[in-house]
Enzyme design. Structure first.
Site, PDB file in Angstrom:
ATOM      1  N   GLU A  43       0.708  -1.305   0.042  1.00 44.64           N
ATOM      2  CA  GLU A  43       0.171  -0.126   0.138  1.00 44.64           C
ATOM      3  C   GLU A  43       0.924   1.241  -0.043  1.00 44.64           C
ATOM      4  O   GLU A  43       1.501   1.384   0.816  1.00 44.64           O
ATOM      5  CB  GLU A  43      -0.882   0.027   1.115  1.00 44.64           C
ATOM      6  CG  GLU A  43      -1.670   1.252   1.149  1.00 44.64           C
ATOM      7  CD  GLU A  43      -2.368   1.691   2.552  1.00 44.64           C
ATOM      8  OE1 GLU A  43      -2.825   0.525   3.161  1.00 44.64           O
ATOM      9  OE2 GLU A  43      -2.523   2.839   3.035  1.00 44.64           O
ATOM     10  N   ARG A  47       0.860  10.487  -0.306  1.00 42.15           N
ATOM     11  CA  ARG A  47       1.121  11.427   0.787  1.00 42.15           C
ATOM     12  C   ARG A  47       2.373  12.227   0.474  1.00 42.15           C
ATOM     13  O   ARG A  47       3.057  13.244   0.667  1.00 42.15           O
ATOM     14  CB  ARG A  47       1.333  10.858   2.309  1.00 42.15           C
ATOM     15  CG  ARG A  47       0.198  10.682   2.827  1.00 42.15           C
ATOM     16  CD  ARG A  47       0.436  10.338   4.199  1.00 42.15           C
ATOM     17  NE  ARG A  47      -0.154   9.096   4.645  1.00 42.15           N
ATOM     18  CZ  ARG A  47      -0.129   8.437   5.643  1.00 42.15           C
ATOM     19  NH1 ARG A  47       1.161   8.797   6.545  1.00 42.15           N
ATOM     20  NH2 ARG A  47      -0.532   7.394   6.001  1.00 42.15           N
ATOM     21  N   THR A  70      -4.330   6.534   1.538  1.00 43.40           N
ATOM     22  CA  THR A  70      -4.442   8.054   1.928  1.00 43.40           C
ATOM     23  C   THR A  70      -5.273   8.607   0.807  1.00 43.40           C
ATOM     24  O   THR A  70      -5.082   9.753   0.272  1.00 43.40           O
ATOM     25  CB  THR A  70      -3.268   8.782   2.303  1.00 43.40           C
ATOM     26  OG1 THR A  70      -2.399   7.866   2.904  1.00 43.40           O
ATOM     27  CG2 THR A  70      -3.484   9.970   3.060  1.00 43.40           C
ATOM     28  N   LYS A 130     -10.987  -0.301   6.672  1.00 43.80           N
ATOM     29  CA  LYS A 130      -9.952   0.070   7.598  1.00 43.80           C
ATOM     30  C   LYS A 130     -10.363   0.456   9.063  1.00 43.80           C
ATOM     31  O   LYS A 130     -11.388   1.278   9.076  1.00 43.80           O
ATOM     32  CB  LYS A 130      -9.019   0.928   7.006  1.00 43.80           C
ATOM     33  CG  LYS A 130      -7.921   1.345   7.530  1.00 43.80           C
ATOM     34  CD  LYS A 130      -7.004   2.517   6.476  1.00 43.80           C
ATOM     35  CE  LYS A 130      -6.101   2.955   7.597  1.00 43.80           C
ATOM     36  NZ  LYS A 130      -4.848   3.787   6.476  1.00 43.80           N
TER      37      LYS A 130
END
Ligand code: 3PG
Length: 216
Positions: A43, A47, A70, A130
């Site tokens: 993953e 960012r 994100t 999540k």
């Protein structure tokens, strides 16, 4: 990879390494380090400016399942899909992000921290969520209590989890996979320490394969 294939790989690995890449060149060796040590999943968090390029590079590694992390906008869903990601992970729940992911044939894993958010995600047609930030929210005990009213939901607890508490999460029957940066820490990435990263990955893989979920 299609959503069913992505889900199956996540179920079999039971781990989702969260990776913050500042330099797309790092992806060149990171992909093979993950695959060679038994963890064909990454993953990459959106960012950093290098993230999309890193996903493109990692997409060249055969057999590696790629998640973008994100992801907070519909535009980022499109960018992640274009770069080669099959899974869309978000820190929170956003119905538009989920909808676009489903439309594009991607597996969305939106973040939730409350029962209200779980219900919103269920209404949007998502059952894999999540749990974030897992450690600060109270860890495995809180997750077990949150999961109790939702037997159809499975979770990927992430945030503040380390090698020491990995097993406590893996024992929960509501947990599909455990996420975290502890498997591929940024400091080791920056140092280019493939050996130390390989050791961490192998230790997590060994813990995951030795730990069966306990009936709830
Ligand atoms: C995430 O992006 O999912 C989290 O920031 C990862 O949290 P961790 O670094 O505490 O594992």
């Amino acid at each position: 990879m299609d959503p069913d294939g992505a889900r199956s790989l996540l179920v079999s690995c039971r781990l989702l390494p969260v990776i913050v890449l500042n330099d797309a060149d790092t992806a060149g060796w990171l992909g093979s380090t993950l695959v060679d040590n038994g963890l064909p999943i990454a993953e990459v968090t959106l960012r950093t400016p290098a993230a999309l390029q890193a996903i493109e590079r990692l997409a060249e590694v055969p057999g590696l399942l790629l998640a973008a992390g994100t992801v907070v906008s519909v535009e980022q869903v499109d960018q992640a899909a274009q770069a080669g990601a099959s899974v869309i992970v978000s820190p929170g729940f956003d119905a538009e992000v989920v909808q676009r992911s489903l439309e594009r044939g991607l597996l969305p894993i939106p973040g939730v921290a409350t029962a209200t958010e779980v219900q919103a995600a269920l209404r949007a047609g998502v059952q894999l969520l999540k749990f974030f930030p897992a450690g600060s929210l109270g860890g495995p005990r809180t997750l077990q209590a949150l999961a109790a009213p939702f037997p159809q939901v499975r979770f990927v607890p992430t945030g503040g989890i380390g090698a020491d508490d990995l097993v406590a999460y893996l024992r929960l029957s509501c947990v599909t996979a455990v996420g975290g940066s502890f498997m591929v820490p940024s400091a080791l990435l920056r140092a280019g320490d493939r050996q130390a990263i390989g050791e961490r990955i192998r230790a997590a893989v060994a813990a995951a394969s030795a730990t069966a979920a306990e009936p709830s």
